[in-house]
Design an enzyme around this catalytic site. Structure first.
Site, PDB file in Angstrom:
ATOM      1  N   LYS A 287      -1.056   6.064  -8.846  1.00 34.54           N
ATOM      2  CA  LYS A 287      -0.995   4.630  -9.125  1.00 34.54           C
ATOM      3  C   LYS A 287      -0.173   4.295 -10.370  1.00 34.54           C
ATOM      4  CE  LYS A 287      -4.698   2.897  -6.341  1.00 34.54           C
ATOM      5  NZ  LYS A 287      -5.969   2.155  -6.236  1.00 34.54           N
TER       6      LYS A 287
ATOM      7  N   ARG B 242     -10.155   9.768  -3.696  1.00 29.75           N
ATOM      8  CA  ARG B 242      -9.180   9.376  -2.662  1.00 29.75           C
ATOM      9  C   ARG B 242      -7.790   9.737  -3.177  1.00 29.75           C
ATOM     10  NH1 ARG B 242      -6.019   4.963  -1.032  1.00 29.75           N
ATOM     11  NH2 ARG B 242      -5.999   4.621   1.237  1.00 29.75           N
TER      12      ARG B 242
END
Length: 271
Positions: free
Chosen positions: A212, A246
């Site tokens: 991210k 995840r």
């Protein structure tokens, strides 16, 4: 689906042409299945299949297109011996995915769309309730909070309560603070530093930090060069009580988790 005792590694399968991380490499059914088999071989404990990008600025996908992308992949992978999660907010996709063999619904909207609660309540699958401020196309346009930790925690507690009243037991609920979903860099840092506030809600916490932008801000690396940063964040998340990681890079994360657990005197068996 019963989670394993150690941290569960959830491998990401984006059946989309506009994913921020893999640039649409797995947008066809065949490519998605090949990728899934590779993630299983690398040690994934769960596979998370999504047919609609939720990256900042992404546009909504219509129902028929999302079904076309997701359901054939779920049907094919249901023959593998691995729990399948489907990343969707549409009740119709949830229902079709459950019929096709999904055992987890991963909803960035926390079952707020009309009909979503009922679909999950009528099934026996688990559900991940995530916090997001706004919607993907606009969520990063100046998000504001008075107290990020308390607001996100209160939202998730509220959605848990609603789910329970609808007939979804706590043993079927997972929560996700939603790193990067309507949060600034500083919001994400503060949420992570107080991750223990979410583990106190006594349901498994899912953390999705893989590749991210906050990791890019920290390291200066582009999305294709954030593996090391993602693995470091995953290990720190375990330290703070995360139950599900995840991730895009299953092999790197799996190896790091094996070393982490073994050196801490808590080895877990390889898949």
């Amino acid at each position: 689906m019963k989670l394993i005792d150690g941290p569960n590694i959830m491998g990401i399968i984006n059946v989309t042409p506009d994913s921020f991380s893999d640039h649409g490499l797995y947008a066809t059914t065949e490519k998605a299945i090949e990728h899934a088999d590779r993630l299983i071989e690398e040690g994934a404990d769960i596979l998370d299949i999504g047919g609609e990008s939720t990256r900042p600025g992404s546009m909504a996908v219509d129902l028929e297109e999302e079904l076309r992308r997701v359901i054939p992949v779920v049907e094919a992978l249901s023959k593998r011996n691995i729990p399948l999660s489907v990343d969707t907010s549409k009740p119709e996709v949830m229902r079709a995915a459950i019929r096709a063999g999904a055992s987890i619904i991963n909803d960035v909207n926390a079952l707020q769309k009309p009909g979503a609660l009922e679909v999950i309540a009528e099934s026996n699958v688990q559900v991940c309730l995530m916090h997001m401020q706004g919607e993907p196309r606009s969520m990063q346009n100046n998000p504001q909070y008075a107290d990020i930790v308390n607001e996100v925690r209160s939202f998730l507690q509220h959605r848990m309560d609603i789910a329970c009243r609808a007939g979804i037991g706590l043993d079927r609920i997972i929560i996700d603070p939603g790193f990067g979903f309507g949060k600034t860099f500083q919001h994400n840092i503060e949420l992570f530093q107080h991750l223990d506030q979410f583990t106190k809600l006594n349901v498994p916490v899912l953390v999705g930090l893989s590749r991210k932008s906050m990791l890019g801000t920290i390291t200066g690396n582009d999305v294709d060069n954030r593996v090391h940063a993602s693995v470091a964040a995953a290990l720190l998340a375990i330290d703070k009580g995360a139950k599900i990681l995840r991730v895009h890079d299953v092999k790197a994360t799996k190896d790091a988790v094996l070393v982490y657990n073994t050196l801490n005197g808590n080895p877990i068996p390889r898949n």
